[in-house]
Design a protein around this motif. Structure first.
Motif, mmCIF file in Angstrom:
data_model
loop_
_atom_site.group_PDB
_atom_site.id
_atom_site.type_symbol
_atom_site.label_atom_id
_atom_site.label_comp_id
_atom_site.label_asym_id
_atom_site.label_seq_id
_atom_site.Cartn_x
_atom_site.Cartn_y
_atom_site.Cartn_z
ATOM 1 N N GLU A 50 0.826 -1.205 0.000
ATOM 2 C CA GLU A 50 0.000 0.000 0.000
ATOM 3 C C GLU A 50 0.864 1.259 0.000
ATOM 4 O O GLU A 50 0.581 2.222 -0.711
ATOM 5 C CB GLU A 50 -0.916 0.003 1.219
ATOM 6 C CG GLU A 50 -1.875 1.167 1.251
ATOM 7 C CD GLU A 50 -2.815 1.102 2.433
ATOM 8 O OE1 GLU A 50 -3.351 2.156 2.804
ATOM 9 O OE2 GLU A 50 -3.018 0.002 2.985
ATOM 10 N N LEU A 51 1.930 1.258 0.783
ATOM 11 C CA LEU A 51 2.775 2.442 0.887
ATOM 12 C C LEU A 51 3.658 2.655 -0.331
ATOM 13 O O LEU A 51 3.992 3.789 -0.667
ATOM 14 C CB LEU A 51 3.639 2.360 2.148
ATOM 15 C CG LEU A 51 2.863 2.449 3.466
ATOM 16 C CD1 LEU A 51 3.799 2.270 4.639
ATOM 17 C CD2 LEU A 51 2.120 3.765 3.573
ATOM 18 N N THR A 52 4.074 1.569 -0.998
ATOM 19 C CA THR A 52 4.903 1.725 -2.188
ATOM 20 C C THR A 52 4.087 2.153 -3.393
ATOM 21 O O THR A 52 4.629 2.621 -4.380
ATOM 22 C CB THR A 52 5.667 0.428 -2.519
ATOM 23 O OG1 THR A 52 4.727 -0.621 -2.684
ATOM 24 C CG2 THR A 52 6.674 0.099 -1.443
ATOM 25 N N GLY A 53 2.766 2.020 -3.308
ATOM 26 C CA GLY A 53 1.896 2.500 -4.384
ATOM 27 C C GLY A 53 1.935 1.631 -5.617
ATOM 28 O O GLY A 53 2.043 2.142 -6.718
ATOM 29 N N SER A 54 1.844 0.325 -5.435
ATOM 30 C CA SER A 54 1.815 -0.545 -6.605
ATOM 31 C C SER A 54 0.567 -0.234 -7.415
ATOM 32 O O SER A 54 -0.544 -0.193 -6.902
ATOM 33 C CB SER A 54 1.836 -2.013 -6.188
ATOM 34 O OG SER A 54 0.655 -2.339 -5.498
ATOM 35 N N GLN A 55 0.744 0.006 -8.696
ATOM 36 C CA GLN A 55 -0.344 0.448 -9.562
ATOM 37 C C GLN A 55 -1.324 -0.674 -9.894
ATOM 38 O O GLN A 55 -2.448 -0.411 -10.271
ATOM 39 C CB GLN A 55 0.234 1.030 -10.862
ATOM 40 C CG GLN A 55 1.104 2.243 -10.650
ATOM 41 C CD GLN A 55 0.338 3.415 -10.068
ATOM 42 O OE1 GLN A 55 -0.833 3.609 -10.364
ATOM 43 N NE2 GLN A 55 0.994 4.189 -9.218
ATOM 44 N N SER A 56 -0.923 -1.917 -9.751
ATOM 45 C CA SER A 56 -1.783 -3.025 -10.153
ATOM 46 C C SER A 56 -3.012 -3.164 -9.253
ATOM 47 O O SER A 56 -4.060 -3.604 -9.713
ATOM 48 C CB SER A 56 -0.995 -4.328 -10.139
ATOM 49 O OG SER A 56 -0.531 -4.589 -8.836
#
Length: 66
Positions: A32-38
């Motif tokens: 959630e914090l790394t912002g995975s776009q998938s």
């Protein structure tokens, strides 16, 4: 239920919530914090660019006479 008993119940529930610590899923938090776009939903399909058919507020006959 009397006010004293009700307040004691609310205090008990608040204390339980304050000190409750569930197991943390660190891998989900990292994703959630790394912002995975998938995993992000695509909101573009709900955007309405066509303004021609939008309903326009028209006052009723009673409101027009007032």
């Amino acid at each position: 239920m009397g006010r004293g008993r009700q307040k004691a119940k609310h205090t008990k529930v608040a204390r339980e919530l304050k000190y409750f610590s569930p197991d943390t899923n660190y891998s989900a938090l990292e994703r959630e914090l790394t912002g995975s776009q998938s995993s992000e939903p695509d909101y573009s399909k709900w955007i309405d660019d066509d303004d021609e058919n939008d309903d326009v507020y028209e006052p009723s006959d009673e409101q027009k006479r007032a």
